[in-house]
Design an enzyme around this catalytic site. Sequence first.
Site, PDB file in Angstrom:
ATOM      1  N   ARG A   1     -22.175  -4.264 -13.455  1.00  0.00           N
ATOM      2  CA  ARG A   1     -21.714  -4.256 -14.839  1.00  0.00           C
ATOM      3  C   ARG A   1     -21.462  -2.811 -15.270  1.00  0.00           C
ATOM      4  O   ARG A   1     -22.146  -1.883 -14.836  1.00  0.00           O
ATOM      5  CB  ARG A   1     -22.747  -4.901 -15.769  1.00  0.00           C
ATOM      6  CG  ARG A   1     -22.219  -5.069 -17.197  1.00  0.00           C
ATOM      7  CD  ARG A   1     -23.304  -5.505 -18.159  1.00  0.00           C
ATOM      8  NE  ARG A   1     -22.764  -5.614 -19.526  1.00  0.00           N
ATOM      9  CZ  ARG A   1     -23.503  -5.631 -20.624  1.00  0.00           C
ATOM     10  NH1 ARG A   1     -24.825  -5.541 -20.554  1.00  0.00           N
ATOM     11  NH2 ARG A   1     -22.936  -5.720 -21.812  1.00  0.00           N
ATOM     12  N   HIS A   2     -20.504  -2.628 -16.153  1.00  0.00           N
ATOM     13  CA  HIS A   2     -20.164  -1.304 -16.687  1.00  0.00           C
ATOM     14  C   HIS A   2     -21.307  -0.708 -17.519  1.00  0.00           C
ATOM     15  O   HIS A   2     -22.235  -1.414 -17.946  1.00  0.00           O
ATOM     16  CB  HIS A   2     -18.920  -1.412 -17.568  1.00  0.00           C
ATOM     17  CG  HIS A   2     -19.116  -2.344 -18.730  1.00  0.00           C
ATOM     18  ND1 HIS A   2     -19.756  -1.968 -19.902  1.00  0.00           N
ATOM     19  CD2 HIS A   2     -18.778  -3.644 -18.894  1.00  0.00           C
ATOM     20  CE1 HIS A   2     -19.802  -2.981 -20.733  1.00  0.00           C
ATOM     21  NE2 HIS A   2     -19.208  -4.023 -20.146  1.00  0.00           N
TER      22      HIS A   2
ATOM     23  N   ARG B   1     -13.901   0.517 -19.941  1.00  0.00           N
ATOM     24  CA  ARG B   1     -15.327   0.714 -19.683  1.00  0.00           C
ATOM     25  C   ARG B   1     -15.677   0.479 -18.220  1.00  0.00           C
ATOM     26  O   ARG B   1     -16.568   1.134 -17.676  1.00  0.00           O
ATOM     27  CB  ARG B   1     -16.162  -0.172 -20.605  1.00  0.00           C
ATOM     28  CG  ARG B   1     -15.857  -1.669 -20.553  1.00  0.00           C
ATOM     29  CD  ARG B   1     -16.491  -2.359 -21.759  1.00  0.00           C
ATOM     30  NE  ARG B   1     -16.371  -3.805 -21.784  1.00  0.00           N
ATOM     31  CZ  ARG B   1     -15.351  -4.472 -22.312  1.00  0.00           C
ATOM     32  NH1 ARG B   1     -14.325  -3.804 -22.828  1.00  0.00           N
ATOM     33  NH2 ARG B   1     -15.357  -5.793 -22.345  1.00  0.00           N
TER      34      ARG B   1
ATOM     35  N   GLU C   1     -13.603  -9.043 -18.499  1.00  0.00           N
ATOM     36  CA  GLU C   1     -14.539  -9.855 -19.252  1.00  0.00           C
ATOM     37  C   GLU C   1     -13.840 -11.104 -19.789  1.00  0.00           C
ATOM     38  O   GLU C   1     -12.606 -11.179 -19.848  1.00  0.00           O
ATOM     39  CB  GLU C   1     -15.110  -9.025 -20.416  1.00  0.00           C
ATOM     40  CG  GLU C   1     -16.159  -9.724 -21.276  1.00  0.00           C
ATOM     41  CD  GLU C   1     -17.374 -10.212 -20.504  1.00  0.00           C
ATOM     42  OE1 GLU C   1     -17.202 -11.146 -19.698  1.00  0.00           O
ATOM     43  OE2 GLU C   1     -18.474  -9.667 -20.717  1.00  0.00           O
TER      44      GLU C   1
ATOM     45  N   HIS D   1     -18.020  -7.199 -15.777  1.00  0.00           N
ATOM     46  CA  HIS D   1     -18.574  -7.332 -17.124  1.00  0.00           C
ATOM     47  C   HIS D   1     -19.662  -8.396 -17.144  1.00  0.00           C
ATOM     48  O   HIS D   1     -19.658  -9.319 -16.314  1.00  0.00           O
ATOM     49  CB  HIS D   1     -17.455  -7.685 -18.105  1.00  0.00           C
ATOM     50  CG  HIS D   1     -16.308  -6.726 -18.049  1.00  0.00           C
ATOM     51  ND1 HIS D   1     -16.174  -5.656 -18.913  1.00  0.00           N
ATOM     52  CD2 HIS D   1     -15.233  -6.662 -17.215  1.00  0.00           C
ATOM     53  CE1 HIS D   1     -15.077  -4.979 -18.613  1.00  0.00           C
ATOM     54  NE2 HIS D   1     -14.485  -5.573 -17.585  1.00  0.00           N
TER      55      HIS D   1
END
Length: 219
Positions: free
Chosen positions: A11-12, A61, A85, A153
């Site tokens: 995940r970012h 992101r 996402e 995401h």
Amino acid sequence: MTPGRTLVLLRHGRTAYNHAKRVQGQLDVELDEVGRTQAEAVAPAVAALDPALLWSSDLARARETAAYVEKATGLATTHDERLREIHLGERQDLTHEQYAARAPEEFARFRRGDYDAALGGEPTAAVRARMVAVLGDLLAALGPGETGVAVSHGAAVRVAVGAVLGWPDDLFHTLRGLDNCGWVELREDPDAGCLRLAAYNRVVAPEGTPGFRFVEASG
């Protein structure tokens, strides 16, 4: 025996939207200062997994997070919009407080992980299909024993984990949300012909010293 391949789903790092508890979805929000620190810290840990390929969502992101991993690994990033996402429709840009006030029952479902509740949002089935497809492509691009990293995401990864493990459609709700820069490890079992969950929400966290340590996040 042919060595199995590994997928790492990262995940970012944190954004101002994450910090403010604002629904982000596919809005193109950059990392904040904390998020950049998280990405810089996690990059060496991901590099230590010796990845052969690095793929990323094309949202800012994720791209920024992948850039730190790229620097640590020397890999070039492949950007793929299928790793984005979930699009959360008309609820994007609302704070959780605003969402709860506007549609309390819908918000309660959303918080339980029922992303189909979001008005005008992308169907979870569509997210499942695109995530399974892109992760299948990444896995197929790896050689025996190699590791591929996909920067994506939180909600999309939750859906994807359940899907690639063959869980019933809504069982991913039992997974907690990933922390920013938390990652999942899925390892191939060549004999069984399937992926197995090896780690979930592994993070690099500050210990009060200049260094960092591995922790398993609880909850």
